[in-house]
Design a protein around this motif. Sequence first.
Motif, mmCIF file in Angstrom:
data_model
loop_
_atom_site.group_PDB
_atom_site.id
_atom_site.type_symbol
_atom_site.label_atom_id
_atom_site.label_comp_id
_atom_site.label_asym_id
_atom_site.label_seq_id
_atom_site.Cartn_x
_atom_site.Cartn_y
_atom_site.Cartn_z
ATOM 1 N N ASP A 274 2.082 5.876 9.898
ATOM 2 C CA ASP A 274 1.142 4.763 9.705
ATOM 3 C C ASP A 274 0.673 4.645 8.265
ATOM 4 O OD1 ASP A 274 1.076 4.126 12.529
ATOM 5 O OD2 ASP A 274 -0.126 5.941 12.769
ATOM 6 N N SER A 275 1.346 5.310 7.347
ATOM 7 C CA SER A 275 0.919 5.255 5.949
ATOM 8 C C SER A 275 2.119 5.367 5.032
ATOM 9 C CB SER A 275 -0.088 6.368 5.636
ATOM 10 O OG SER A 275 0.540 7.638 5.715
ATOM 11 N N LEU A 276 1.896 4.921 3.806
ATOM 12 C CA LEU A 276 2.938 4.943 2.777
ATOM 13 C C LEU A 276 2.261 5.247 1.452
ATOM 14 C CD1 LEU A 276 6.024 4.330 2.483
ATOM 15 C CD2 LEU A 276 5.382 1.992 1.919
ATOM 16 N N ARG A 277 2.826 6.184 0.680
ATOM 17 C CA ARG A 277 2.263 6.562 -0.609
ATOM 18 C C ARG A 277 3.214 6.164 -1.720
ATOM 19 N NH1 ARG A 277 -1.722 10.767 -0.147
ATOM 20 N NH2 ARG A 277 -2.124 11.183 2.052
ATOM 21 N N ILE A 278 2.703 5.440 -2.698
ATOM 22 C CA ILE A 278 3.488 5.055 -3.867
ATOM 23 C C ILE A 278 2.622 5.249 -5.097
ATOM 24 C CG2 ILE A 278 4.759 3.218 -5.019
ATOM 25 C CD1 ILE A 278 5.212 1.953 -2.308
ATOM 26 N N GLY A 279 3.002 6.214 -5.934
ATOM 27 C CA GLY A 279 2.209 6.495 -7.120
ATOM 28 C C GLY A 279 0.798 6.898 -6.746
ATOM 29 N N ASP A 280 -0.187 6.205 -7.301
ATOM 30 C CA ASP A 280 -1.589 6.520 -7.042
ATOM 31 C C ASP A 280 -2.151 5.766 -5.837
ATOM 32 O OD1 ASP A 280 -1.522 8.111 -9.267
ATOM 33 O OD2 ASP A 280 -2.334 6.583 -10.616
ATOM 34 N N SER A 281 -1.327 5.000 -5.160
ATOM 35 C CA SER A 281 -1.801 4.138 -4.080
ATOM 36 C C SER A 281 -1.365 4.658 -2.713
ATOM 37 C CB SER A 281 -1.281 2.711 -4.263
ATOM 38 O OG SER A 281 -1.673 2.188 -5.524
ATOM 39 N N VAL A 282 -2.195 4.395 -1.728
ATOM 40 C CA VAL A 282 -1.887 4.716 -0.336
ATOM 41 C C VAL A 282 -2.048 3.440 0.480
ATOM 42 C CG1 VAL A 282 -2.547 6.059 1.702
ATOM 43 C CG2 VAL A 282 -2.645 7.104 -0.560
ATOM 44 N N TYR A 283 -1.085 3.172 1.348
ATOM 45 C CA TYR A 283 -1.124 1.987 2.198
ATOM 46 C C TYR A 283 -1.110 2.438 3.657
ATOM 47 C CZ TYR A 283 0.444 0.257 -2.293
ATOM 48 O OH TYR A 283 0.535 -0.001 -3.641
ATOM 49 N N VAL A 284 -2.041 1.900 4.440
ATOM 50 C CA VAL A 284 -2.113 2.243 5.862
ATOM 51 C C VAL A 284 -2.117 0.958 6.676
ATOM 52 C CG1 VAL A 284 -3.352 4.398 5.423
ATOM 53 C CG2 VAL A 284 -4.658 2.316 5.860
ATOM 54 N N TRP A 285 -1.703 1.060 7.932
ATOM 55 C CA TRP A 285 -1.648 -0.133 8.779
ATOM 56 C C TRP A 285 -1.833 0.250 10.237
ATOM 57 C CZ3 TRP A 285 2.355 1.834 5.878
ATOM 58 C CH2 TRP A 285 3.387 2.464 6.582
ATOM 59 N N TRP A 286 -2.230 -0.712 11.043
ATOM 60 C CA TRP A 286 -2.359 -0.529 12.489
ATOM 61 C C TRP A 286 -2.375 -1.902 13.144
ATOM 62 C CZ3 TRP A 286 -6.322 -0.658 9.115
ATOM 63 C CH2 TRP A 286 -7.482 -1.347 9.440
ATOM 64 N N VAL A 287 -2.300 -1.924 14.458
ATOM 65 C CA VAL A 287 -2.282 -3.185 15.194
ATOM 66 C C VAL A 287 -3.417 -3.194 16.205
ATOM 67 C CG1 VAL A 287 0.189 -3.576 14.918
ATOM 68 C CG2 VAL A 287 -0.641 -2.269 16.882
ATOM 69 N N GLN A 288 -3.718 -4.390 16.675
ATOM 70 C CA GLN A 288 -4.756 -4.554 17.681
ATOM 71 C C GLN A 288 -4.320 -3.903 18.983
ATOM 72 O OE1 GLN A 288 -5.690 -8.666 18.388
ATOM 73 N NE2 GLN A 288 -7.881 -8.272 18.370
ATOM 74 N N GLN A 289 -5.284 -3.492 19.785
ATOM 75 C CA GLN A 289 -4.962 -2.828 21.047
ATOM 76 C C GLN A 289 -4.082 -3.718 21.925
ATOM 77 O OE1 GLN A 289 -8.380 -1.522 23.218
ATOM 78 N NE2 GLN A 289 -7.196 -0.207 24.589
ATOM 79 N N GLY A 290 -3.014 -3.112 22.426
ATOM 80 C CA GLY A 290 -2.096 -3.838 23.300
ATOM 81 C C GLY A 290 -1.013 -4.600 22.571
ATOM 82 N N ALA A 291 -1.061 -4.625 21.249
ATOM 83 C CA ALA A 291 -0.071 -5.377 20.473
ATOM 84 C C ALA A 291 1.158 -4.522 20.202
ATOM 85 C CB ALA A 291 -0.679 -5.851 19.152
ATOM 86 N N GLU A 292 2.254 -5.192 19.896
ATOM 87 C CA GLU A 292 3.501 -4.512 19.573
ATOM 88 C C GLU A 292 3.388 -3.837 18.207
ATOM 89 O OE1 GLU A 292 8.191 -5.662 18.698
ATOM 90 O OE2 GLU A 292 6.755 -7.194 19.315
#
Length: 604
Positions: A274-292
Amino acid sequence: MLLSELAKLATRIDETPSMYGFSPVSWLIEIDQQGRPIGTSLMTPMVEESRKGKKRGKKIIVPHIGRTVGIQPKLLADTGEYVLGAARSTSKPERVAECHQQFKDLVANCFSATQEPAVEAILKFLESWDPVQQRSQFSLNLQLPSEFDASEVITFRVHFSDAPALIPAENKANLEKVQQFWAAYTSGETASDRQERPMGWCLVTGTYGPLEQRLPFFIKGLPNGQPSGTALVSANSVAFESFGLANSLTSPISRPAAEGFAKALNALIASENDSLRIGDSVYVWWVQQGAEAVDLKILGKPRDPLNSKRIQNLLKSPITAQKTSEKTSAALAQRFFAIALTANNARAVIRSWIDVTIESVNHNLKIWFQGQKIDSLYEENREFFGLYELAACAYREPKDMLSRTPTALFLAAIEGRPLPADLLDRLLRRIRVEGGSITHTRAALLKLILTLEGKINMNEPQNAMESLTRNPQFQDEQLGDRLAYHAGRLLAQVDRIQYAALGKVNAPIADRYYGSMSISPCYLLGKIIGKAQANLSKLRKEKPGQHNRFQEELEEILSKIPDRDLPNLPSRLSMQQQAIFAIGYYHQQAHNRQQIRDRAANSV
């Protein structure tokens, strides 16, 4: 909205008790039900090996509280200063004594409220402990281990005669009364706490109650952030305060909300899925309950076999520009969220956050990967590139990369927004400085930029610009677009003719003229064509077969730049047209190299 969604996520993914969190516990004090130490040593090491092979405390879930400079004990598991009154070399003895006393008082209050036998055993040990002599009255011969550090976390394991031993501080002990006591203690539910703690409306939940002056959990795992964690909301200077509100009270948040969004964000950052690190940055993501679920790991390593397969499946469905009004209400309800984070010492910085539909994310990801597809200069054809590769190719060295560059790419991939003009400007300048050095990665980024700006129509395969296109059609075509493309082709072809006639030279035509011709091609067309004719004359005498091939290709390119149109063309290309020039140059290079490979294969 962002914090509210994170707090909702916490109710789905976080099963830890209220105000419990991970802590590296280095030592266990083994005691019986009467609080007497067990064994030949006062403490047992509790360590695990890190990824780098270093020994560290084992992370377990124990009571937690946000602590800054004040004395605030943690229940049943804390540092040596609190648990044993053992001072570090830099600590003040009177402060350490107060830390130990407050820890003991907290355990006594917990036992009084819960009557839990395991807590009683710990209280008996603490009552028998002499913080000055650092010995227990039960076992005067047992001493602290020589390698013990007072800054390390200690907790207890209680052994029973009629039940298995347990660590009362750990959530796995399932001591519900202890957990309830700690939740009430840290939330300010007692009458005395209510008088001391500020009251107000929580901006996250919209409920009225006690507010947190300092958020109880830090955000951990951000590059360039403090190892102890970074604060998401804080104000430590008068300049940041308003209406007399300081610290986290500038944005009133209740403890349950603060705990929820911090735990959810920490879980996302720690998750590889659920996350991605590039250089000094971190990216996270998620979906609403019940979503694909949406897997964005494909943005990091698209050539990984599993990710490559996912991308191919994604690209199988056609790209359609579907309007929001045409989407079903069910699809609209499926939301996707993402955050781009960096850290500035003690603070977490949210660079951007996204709230879109899953349908639009999938649609934009198709365009993202389709927009990168372009022929390779070499036989090995890498179709797709990760965010780090695309961001780094615009810089001389990857270490020079600004955090905003991968963030812009991440947002463009998810939202389909055009990339910032400064990225294209930086990339074009880097290509000019290096004498027209356009790698496969740079060509993919150039084509992607034009695609996201709507210049290249991905719905028409003949105009998708994946390979040499002799009659390109651009969206919203401007005067000079086609000239730019064919002028780039011309420079690449003239450079190829020079190499065929003279071999490797110190100053190839492309190195000398790429910078000026990519900006103002009209002024240099005559000079470039003259150099081509001189080299073709040499080839006519020495290599007539090659001469004929190059002459035909040159004539085809020049036929796309008629003399009658030159007076009406712009004297200087726009940045978008300079990108088109670069793609034309690259396409012709790739085409020429493929012809060489084809002839070599046919001659075998």
